[in-house]
Design a protein around this motif. Structure first.
Motif, PDB file in Angstrom:
ATOM      1  N   ALA A  57       0.840  -1.206   0.000  1.00 28.76           N
ATOM      2  CA  ALA A  57       0.000   0.000   0.000  1.00 28.76           C
ATOM      3  C   ALA A  57       0.873   1.253   0.000  1.00 28.76           C
ATOM      4  N   ASP A  58       1.930   1.257   0.796  1.00 29.32           N
ATOM      5  CA  ASP A  58       2.837   2.409   0.838  1.00 29.32           C
ATOM      6  C   ASP A  58       3.553   2.575  -0.497  1.00 29.32           C
ATOM      7  N   LEU A  59       3.914   1.470  -1.102  1.00 33.09           N
ATOM      8  CA  LEU A  59       4.568   1.507  -2.403  1.00 33.09           C
ATOM      9  C   LEU A  59       3.657   2.147  -3.439  1.00 33.09           C
ATOM     10  N   GLY A  60       2.403   1.715  -3.476  1.00 36.05           N
ATOM     11  CA  GLY A  60       1.451   2.272  -4.429  1.00 36.05           C
ATOM     12  C   GLY A  60       1.267   3.759  -4.247  1.00 36.05           C
ATOM     13  N   ARG A  61       1.152   4.192  -2.996  1.00 36.02           N
ATOM     14  CA  ARG A  61       1.001   5.632  -2.727  1.00 36.02           C
ATOM     15  C   ARG A  61       2.246   6.400  -3.156  1.00 36.02           C
ATOM     16  N   SER A  62       3.421   5.824  -2.932  1.00 38.77           N
ATOM     17  CA  SER A  62       4.663   6.548  -3.231  1.00 38.77           C
ATOM     18  C   SER A  62       4.843   6.795  -4.722  1.00 38.77           C
ATOM     19  N   VAL A  63       4.309   5.907  -5.565  1.00 39.09           N
ATOM     20  CA  VAL A  63       4.463   6.094  -7.009  1.00 39.09           C
ATOM     21  C   VAL A  63       3.175   6.557  -7.676  1.00 39.09           C
ATOM     22  N   GLY A  64       2.102   6.700  -6.901  1.00 39.01           N
ATOM     23  CA  GLY A  64       0.844   7.196  -7.444  1.00 39.01           C
ATOM     24  C   GLY A  64       0.107   6.199  -8.317  1.00 39.01           C
ATOM     25  N   LEU A  65       0.177   4.916  -7.949  1.00 35.71           N
ATOM     26  CA  LEU A  65      -0.508   3.877  -8.717  1.00 35.71           C
ATOM     27  C   LEU A  65      -1.724   3.357  -7.970  1.00 35.71           C
ATOM     28  N   ASP A  66      -2.778   3.112  -8.701  1.00 33.01           N
ATOM     29  CA  ASP A  66      -3.962   2.474  -8.155  1.00 33.01           C
ATOM     30  C   ASP A  66      -3.565   1.075  -7.652  1.00 33.01           C
ATOM     31  N   PRO A  67      -4.104   0.641  -6.508  1.00 29.05           N
ATOM     32  CA  PRO A  67      -3.737  -0.674  -5.972  1.00 29.05           C
ATOM     33  C   PRO A  67      -3.917  -1.823  -6.960  1.00 29.05           C
ATOM     34  N   LYS A  68      -4.980  -1.799  -7.771  1.00 28.85           N
ATOM     35  CA  LYS A  68      -5.192  -2.871  -8.760  1.00 28.85           C
ATOM     36  C   LYS A  68      -4.058  -2.900  -9.778  1.00 28.85           C
ATOM     37  N   ASP A  69      -3.649  -1.735 -10.243  1.00 31.79           N
ATOM     38  CA  ASP A  69      -2.563  -1.662 -11.217  1.00 31.79           C
ATOM     39  C   ASP A  69      -1.249  -2.116 -10.596  1.00 31.79           C
ATOM     40  N   LEU A  70      -1.020  -1.715  -9.357  1.00 23.05           N
ATOM     41  CA  LEU A  70       0.210  -2.107  -8.676  1.00 23.05           C
ATOM     42  C   LEU A  70       0.283  -3.623  -8.520  1.00 23.05           C
ATOM     43  N   VAL A  71      -0.819  -4.261  -8.153  1.00 26.25           N
ATOM     44  CA  VAL A  71      -0.820  -5.720  -7.989  1.00 26.25           C
ATOM     45  C   VAL A  71      -0.422  -6.394  -9.292  1.00 26.25           C
ATOM     46  N   GLY A  72      -0.960  -5.916 -10.410  1.00 26.52           N
ATOM     47  CA  GLY A  72      -0.603  -6.496 -11.703  1.00 26.52           C
ATOM     48  C   GLY A  72       0.874  -6.345 -12.014  1.00 26.52           C
ATOM     49  N   ILE A  73       1.415  -5.176 -11.744  1.00 23.78           N
ATOM     50  CA  ILE A  73       2.840  -4.937 -11.990  1.00 23.78           C
ATOM     51  C   ILE A  73       3.689  -5.807 -11.066  1.00 23.78           C
ATOM     52  N   LEU A  74       3.318  -5.871  -9.792  1.00 19.10           N
ATOM     53  CA  LEU A  74       4.073  -6.710  -8.855  1.00 19.10           C
ATOM     54  C   LEU A  74       3.983  -8.190  -9.243  1.00 19.10           C
ATOM     55  N   ASN A  75       2.825  -8.616  -9.735  1.00 17.45           N
ATOM     56  CA  ASN A  75       2.710 -10.000 -10.206  1.00 17.45           C
ATOM     57  C   ASN A  75       3.695 -10.258 -11.340  1.00 17.45           C
ATOM     58  N   ASP A  76       3.768  -9.322 -12.299  1.00 23.51           N
ATOM     59  CA  ASP A  76       4.714  -9.454 -13.410  1.00 23.51           C
ATOM     60  C   ASP A  76       6.148  -9.503 -12.900  1.00 23.51           C
TER      61      ASP A  76
END
Length: 145
Positions: A57-76
């Motif tokens: 959650a902190d990572l997503g906020r720090s880069v300004g990404l929606d949590p759903k988008d961040l999960v997809g990127i982290l999965n990749d």
């Protein structure tokens, strides 16, 4: 030959900055693609390195990404063995993200590729002009200090 349309618009600093930014993004995206990386994947890898171990959650906020988008990127990134998600030592209900050794190596290659792309973007400028231009961009972007 006819004059380019919209001379009043094309002379605005905001239009020129937008064009330069689009060219810069394209150059960096192309350089990252040659490394097998997408722009947002590179941004997230860089943030993970700087903040790790970091809660998702902190990572997503720090880069300004929606949590759903961040999960997809982290999965990749995790599928490529570039990051690990593990229980956060501060709160085991959350995941903390950190780079793997391979993630660090890929990030270093991507940073070099991005620097080279930016050198290409700024090639028409002298070193002094590059430094001045960057300082001016920092001032007008509101990211000073």
């Amino acid at each position: 030959m006819a004059e380019a349309p919209l001379p009043a618009i094309r002379s605005l600093p905001s239009w020129l900055l937008g064009r330069a930014a689009a060219r810069g993004r394209a150059l960096v995206a192309e350089a990252l693609a040659a490394q097998g990386m997408k722009m947002w994947h590179h941004v997230v890898l860089s943030a993970v390195r700087d903040l790790a171990p970091v809660a998702q959650a902190d990572l997503g906020r720090s880069v300004g990404l929606d949590p759903k988008d961040l999960v997809g990127i982290l999965n990749d990134l995790q599928s490529a063995s570039l990051v690990l998600r593990e229980p956060d030592p501060k709160d085991r209900r959350k995941n903390a993200v950190r780079l793997t050794d391979e993630g660090e190596r890929v990030l270093l290659r991507c940073e070099q590729a991005a620097r080279e792309a930016n050198d290409e973007l700024l090639a028409p400028l002298s070193q002094e002009e590059r430094e001045r231009f960057t300082a001016l961009l920092i001032r007008i972007s509101g990211t000073e200090g």
